[in-house]
Design an enzyme around this catalytic site. Structure first.
Site, mmCIF file in Angstrom:
data_model
loop_
_atom_site.group_PDB
_atom_site.id
_atom_site.type_symbol
_atom_site.label_atom_id
_atom_site.label_comp_id
_atom_site.label_asym_id
_atom_site.label_seq_id
_atom_site.Cartn_x
_atom_site.Cartn_y
_atom_site.Cartn_z
ATOM 1 C CB CYS A 1 58.632 40.111 3.296
ATOM 2 S SG CYS A 1 59.825 41.426 2.939
ATOM 3 C CG HIS B 1 58.438 42.344 7.085
ATOM 4 N ND1 HIS B 1 58.945 41.195 6.503
ATOM 5 C CD2 HIS B 1 57.247 41.972 7.638
ATOM 6 C CE1 HIS B 1 58.116 40.194 6.715
ATOM 7 N NE2 HIS B 1 57.074 40.636 7.388
ATOM 8 C CG HIS C 1 54.109 38.191 7.445
ATOM 9 N ND1 HIS C 1 55.046 38.829 8.216
ATOM 10 C CD2 HIS C 1 53.553 37.250 8.255
ATOM 11 C CE1 HIS C 1 55.055 38.331 9.431
ATOM 12 N NE2 HIS C 1 54.161 37.372 9.489
#
Length: 390
Positions: free
Chosen positions: A302, A350, A362
Site C-alpha cells: 500500500c 494502510h 490502493h
C-alpha cells in the site's frame, strides 16, 4: 449321601448373563456415550462464518501492520549499512594516514641514529672542525626537531581521530545488527499472520466460501453507496464555494478581484498538476499484484504505490504509512481532492491515493491486485485521516 448336582458358580447371573460380562458391556456403553458427548462440543466449537471472516480480516490487518514495520526496519537497515560502509572506508583511510605518520617518525629516528644527532653542547663545538661546522649542525638539529614535533603532533591527531572513528563504526555496526534483528522479526510476523489467514480460509467448505463472497459483495455495495454520497456532498460544496467566489468577485472592482483570484488559484493549479501526474502513474499500475514490502515496478504494497505515484510527480514521500501520514497537510474528508492520501485504522497501517468521488487507488492486501475501490471499503470508522502531500 453326597449330592450329584453341580455346584452353582459363585458369580450371580442376571437374565442369563454373568456379572463380569454385564460390567464390560456397561463400561463400553459409557465410553461410547462419553465419546459422543465429547464430540458434540467439538462440533459446537467450530467458529461461525462471521467469526472466520473477522479473524481473517484481523490477521490481514496485523500482517499489514507488520509489513509497515518491516518496511521501516528495511529502510533503517539500508541507511545504517550505508553509514557503516562509509565509516569503515573512513577508518581505512585514517589508518593509512596513521601508518604514514608512524613511518615518518621512524625515518626521523633512523636519521638521528645514523648521524648521532643529539642536543648541541660544548663537546660538539670542540669536535667540530670549524665554527661553521658547529653552526651547520646546530641549524640541522633545530630543523629536525621542529619537523619531528610536527610529525609527532600529526601522529597523535591521526591516532585520536582513527580511534574515534573506529568507536563510531563499532556503534554503527551494533545498531545495524539491531536493525537486522527488527527486520527479521517483522518479516517472520508477516509470514506467520498470512499463513494463519490462509489456514483459516482453507478449512471453509465451498458453500461457506460462497457465503463469504456474498458477504464481501454486500460490503462493497455499501462502500460504493457511501462513496456516491460523499461525491454528492463534495459536488454541492464545490458549487457553494464557486457561488461564494462569484459573489465576492462582483462586490469588488476588477483589479482587486483579479489579484485575489490569482493568489487563490495559483497553489490549487500547482497541486492539481502534480496530482494529475501521480494519479496517471497510479492508474497505470492497476492490475499489478500486492506483494508485502514491494515498491514496484512489478508489484506493490500500500505505501509502496503511494510513494511511487508521488515520486512520478516529483514529490518524495517517506517509505512507511507511519511517516507518510506526517508528510503533508491534514485536511477534512469532505475537502479531499484527487491526489490526497487517505489513511486507515487507528495504527495508520494502510493508505490509498484519492481519485475523487469517494474512490481511491490502493494495493489492498495479499492475494489481491492494485485497484480502484471506495474509501469506505472497510467501513467509515476505518478511515483515519486525509493528507495533502504537496
Amino acid at each position: 449321601m453326597a449330592s450329584h448336582r453341580k455346584s452353582r458358580p459363585t458369580g450371580s447371573r442376571v437374565a442369563g448373563i454373568r456379572t463380569p460380562a454385564l460390567a464390560t458391556a456397561a463400561l463400553t456403553s459409557v465410553a461410547l456415550l462419553s465419546q459422543s458427548a465429547n464430540a458434540a462440543p467439538e462440533a459446537d466449537d467450530k467458529p461461525s462464518l462471521e467469526e472466520v471472516e473477522k479473524k481473517v480480516d484481523d490477521l490481514y490487518r496485523q500482517a499489514g501492520s507488520a509489513t509497515e514495520k518491516y518496511n521501516g526496519a528495511k529502510e533503517k537497515t539500508a541507511k545504517q549499512r550505508k553509514r557503516v560502509d562509509t565509516l569503515l572506508d573512513d577508518v581505512a583511510q585514517r589508518t593509512q594516514k596513521l601508518n604514514e605518520a608512524r613511518e615518518e617518525l621512524g625515518t626521523f629516528a633512523a636519521a638521528q641514529y645514523r648521524t648521532g644527532a643529539s642536543t648541541p653542547d660544548t663537546a660538539t663545538f670542540l669536535l667540530a672542525d670549524t665554527p661553521q661546522d658547529y653552526f651547520d649542525q646546530t641549524q640541522l638539529m633545530d630543523r629536525m626537531t621542529g619537523r619531528q614535533k610536527v610529525a609527532v603532533d600529526d601522529y597523535i591527531t591521526q591516532q585520536s581521530e582513527t580511534m574515534e572513528k573506529r568507536q563510531e563504526a563499532a556503534q554503527s555496526l551494533e545498531t545495524l545488527t539491531e536493525s537486522q534483528g527488527d527486520l527479521k522479526t517483522a518479516k517472520a510476523t508477516v509470514q506467520r499472520k498470512l499463513a494463519d489467514a490462509r489456514e483459516l480460509l482453507s478449512k471453509l467448505t465451498a458453500e461457506e466460501k460462497a457465503r463469504l463472497a456474498a458477504i464481501e459483495k454486500e460490503k462493497q455495495q455499501e462502500a460504493a453507496r457511501k462513496a456516491a454520497e460523499l461525491a454528492r456532498q463534495q459536488a454541492e460544496q464545490q458549487k457553494e464555494q464557486e457561488a461564494a467566489q462569484q459573489e465576492a468577485a462582483q462586490q469588488h472592482d476588477s483589479g482587486s478581484s483579479s489579484s485575489a483570484g490569482s493568489s487563490s488559484t495559483a497553489p490549487d493549479s500547482s497541486y492539481a498538476t502534480k496530482a494529475d501526474k501521480a494519479l496517471a502513474f497510479a492508474r497505470a499500475q492497476i492490475g499489478k499484484p500486492y506483494v508485502w514490502g514491494a515498491t514496484g515496478p512489478g508489484s506493490y504494497d500500500c505505501s509502496g504505490i503511494t510513494q511511487a505515484a508521488w515520486k512520478a510527480a516529483g514529490v518524495t514521500l517517506p517509505r512507511t504509512t507511519y511517516d507518510q501520514v506526517n508528510a503533508g497537510t491534514t485536511v477534512p474528508l469532505a475537502d479531499a481532492r484527487p491526489g490526497d492520501l487517505v489513511f486507515f485504522y487507528d495504527d495508520v497501517t494502510h493508505v490509498g491515493i484519492y481519485i475523487g468521488n469517494g474512490m481511491m487507488i490502493h494495493a489492498p492486501k495479499p492475494g489481491t491486485y492494485v485497484r480502484e475501490e471506495s474509501i469506505y471499503y472497510d467501513g467509515e470508522s476505518s478511515i483515519h485521516s486525509v493528507v495533502r502531500p504537496a
